[in-house]
Design a protein around this motif. Structure first.
Motif, PDB file in Angstrom:
ATOM      1  N   LEU A   1       0.809  -2.037  -8.413  1.00 40.34           N
ATOM      2  CA  LEU A   1       1.236  -0.301  -7.960  1.00 40.34           C
ATOM      3  C   LEU A   1       0.718   0.570  -8.586  1.00 40.34           C
ATOM      4  N   TRP A   2      -0.287   0.869  -9.402  1.00 42.43           N
ATOM      5  CA  TRP A   2      -0.641   1.499 -10.561  1.00 42.43           C
ATOM      6  C   TRP A   2      -1.834   2.193  -9.870  1.00 42.43           C
ATOM      7  N   PHE A   3      -2.794   1.082  -9.289  1.00 46.17           N
ATOM      8  CA  PHE A   3      -3.731   1.096  -8.114  1.00 46.17           C
ATOM      9  C   PHE A   3      -3.441   1.821  -7.286  1.00 46.17           C
ATOM     10  N   LYS A   4      -2.574   2.101  -6.632  1.00 46.48           N
ATOM     11  CA  LYS A   4      -2.124   2.267  -5.175  1.00 46.48           C
ATOM     12  C   LYS A   4      -2.184   3.955  -5.497  1.00 46.48           C
ATOM     13  N   ALA A   5      -1.053   4.345  -6.571  1.00 42.34           N
ATOM     14  CA  ALA A   5      -0.629   5.517  -7.194  1.00 42.34           C
ATOM     15  C   ALA A   5      -1.748   6.377  -7.415  1.00 42.34           C
TER      16      ALA A   5
ATOM     17  N   LEU B   1       2.169   7.716 -12.161  1.00 45.83           N
ATOM     18  CA  LEU B   1       3.163   7.297 -12.663  1.00 45.83           C
ATOM     19  C   LEU B   1       4.583   6.855 -12.206  1.00 45.83           C
ATOM     20  N   GLN B   2       5.193   8.651 -11.950  1.00 46.58           N
ATOM     21  CA  GLN B   2       6.449   9.121 -10.732  1.00 46.58           C
ATOM     22  C   GLN B   2       6.185   7.945  -9.727  1.00 46.58           C
ATOM     23  N   ALA B   3       5.139   8.349  -9.610  1.00 43.56           N
ATOM     24  CA  ALA B   3       5.607   8.027  -8.140  1.00 43.56           C
ATOM     25  C   ALA B   3       5.217   6.405  -7.255  1.00 43.56           C
ATOM     26  N   ALA B   4       4.275   5.841  -8.851  1.00 41.29           N
ATOM     27  CA  ALA B   4       4.458   5.133  -8.459  1.00 41.29           C
ATOM     28  C   ALA B   4       6.178   3.425  -9.168  1.00 41.29           C
ATOM     29  N   GLY B   5       6.931   4.328  -9.755  1.00 41.80           N
ATOM     30  CA  GLY B   5       8.529   4.606 -10.087  1.00 41.80           C
ATOM     31  C   GLY B   5       7.909   3.287 -11.881  1.00 41.80           C
ATOM     32  N   LEU B   6       6.094   3.407 -12.146  1.00 40.26           N
ATOM     33  CA  LEU B   6       5.893   3.034 -13.322  1.00 40.26           C
ATOM     34  C   LEU B   6       6.353   3.733 -14.390  1.00 40.26           C
TER      35      LEU B   6
END
Length: 453
Positions: free
Chosen positions: A267-271, A366-371
């Motif tokens: 998720l982190w890499f994608k965002a 981070l916000q976009a990935a929901g992390l």
């Protein structure tokens, strides 16, 4: 001394003093008071009048100026005969008593001048105590110490004492003041233990790590001021040693949870890869794949990147510099960046032309990935943690990240060549990319244009 029949001797009155003149062709004329022994009047060719005293000590005649002739001739007294103000004859009488006692009035005058100078100096110090602020001394401190500091050290002092109010990148709001900023408006003499303890308590409530760092910088400033000639009398040089202060300093602990977990990597890499600014995206990915410190990467120059021999020269804050492998994926990231200036992570909007604040872009990702929240330093912590999945030796991780050796063997006997670091580093990069769902490049697959750079 002249006799009473001498026309230059008469009882001083205001009219006769004001009428006294200097004969033509002479530089000065002397007149003597018949009422007070030793009291005289000097009139220069230019018309300047002043009262003087003349007396003898042994065989030596001494002469001193008492004051301007405009001062009262006789000591004014009240109805009871008590002096109510100064007078020329009173000073002459005092000086005559000194002479009769064998004391040179000139030495007494010199002592008086020295005492008055000391009093003026004390008054000036008191005025400085009231006027000099911490901010004024802080700027002097930074200017004097900057040549002896690393650039990162200087920037820390500037950033942590910034007043705030400067616009963030792309106008996304206003920055808050640095933790040291509230102290700058204080008078230097007011920077005591109680003030420091209250300040630390307030700052530690919202930002304990920054507060602890700021305290260390302020402590160095206080030591400097305590040894500085202009400030040593104005500051409590041991204020930071107070028990109240030391108890208020937040303990330096790693943030709990400030590390990317294995299941969060994809998720982190994608965002991050979807960020609109390629410099931000490359910076953040390079940070997690090298474990370098925030400013070490931000200060990376193109001359530090060796595409041919796959090496990065990092300006290490501990050792001065260190050389780490340039892994295949990071090599592709950097090669794709625009070469606007000397900086790898350049920024046309920044004053010095390089990336200044990657935090805001990271927060958006981070916000976009929901992390959950993750700091830039957390990326460095994540690298060290993720490397354990490939069983990378702790000494190799430490050498890549620039940590101090933690054991005698590491400190004195381990000197790993770059190829050995590369073997483990590429293995760690490949594993992280697999978790991110990204293809794993190899050195042999690198385009010829990259190997020839």
């Amino acid at each position: 001394m002249t006799t009473k029949t001498d026309p230059t001797s008469f009882e001083f009155t205001r009219a006769r003093v004001d009428a006294a003149t200097c004969q033509a062709g002479k530089s000065q004329a002397l007149y003597w008071d018949t009422k007070q022994p030793g009291l005289g009047l000097r009139v220069t060719a230019g018309g300047k009048r002043s009262f003087i005293f003349e007396g003898r000590i042994g065989r030596q005649t001494i002469r001193m100026t008492i004051g301007p002739a405009s001062m009262p001739i006789r000591v004014p007294k009240d109805r009871k005969g008590n002096p109510t103000g100064p007078g020329a004859d009173g000073e002459a009488l005092r000086l005559l008593a000194l002479v009769k006692a064998g004391t040179d009035p000139r030495a007494e005058k010199a002592a008086t001048i020295a005492r008055e100078a000391g009093e003026r100096s004390a008054a000036a110090a008191q005025k400085a105590r009231e006027l000099v602020t911490v901010g004024e001394a802080w700027r002097e401190y930074l200017e004097e110490r900057r040549p002896k500091w690393a650039e990162r050290t200087y920037r820390d002092h500037v950033n942590l004492s910034a007043a705030g109010g400067e616009q963030r990148q792309r106008g996304k709001g206003l920055t808050v003041a640095g933790p040291i900023a509230p102290l700058l408006a204080l008078r230097l003499s007011d920077l005591n233990a109680d003030v420091l303890a209250d300040w630390l308590t307030r700052e530690a409530a919202d930002r304990p790590t920054n507060a602890a760092h700021a305290f260390r910088l302020v402590r160095g400033f206080i030591r400097w001021a305590g040894e500085h000639p202009q400030h040593r009398a104005l500051i409590a040089a041991d204020a930071y040693r107070s028990k109240a202060v030391t108890e208020a300093v937040p303990s330096s602990q790693a943030r709990e949870g400030d590390c990317l977990q294995r299941e969060q990597v994809a998720l982190w890499f994608k965002a991050v890869r979807e960020l609109p600014n390629p410099v931000h995206a490359a910076y953040l990915q390079t940070a997690i794949l090298t474990g370098a410190r925030r400013e070490e990467l931000a200060g990376l120059r193109w001359e530090d990147v060796d595409f041919r021999w796959c090496a990065l020269t990092i300006a290490d804050k501990v050792e001065g510099q260190r050389v780490i492998p340039l892994t295949p994926y990071v090599s592709r990231l950097l090669a794709a960046l625009p070469r606007r200036n000397e900086w790898v992570f350049s920024s046309p909007a920044a004053t010095d032309g390089r990336l200044q604040e990657p935090r805001f872009a990271h927060e958006r990702a981070l916000q976009a990935a929901g992390l959950p929240h993750l700091t830039i330093h957390g990326l460095r912590r994540s690298f060290g943690t993720l490397c354990e999945w490939v069983e990378m030796p702790a000494g190799v991780v430490a050498q890549i990240q620039g940590h101090k050796p933690s054991a005698t063997a590491e400190k004195h006997y381990r000197r790993r060549p770059l190829d050995l670091l590369r073997m483990w580093h590429q293995k760690a990069e490949a594993w992280i990319l697999e978790q991110a769902g990204l293809p794993v490049p190899s050195a042999s697959e690198e385009p010829a244009r990259l190997r020839a750079v």
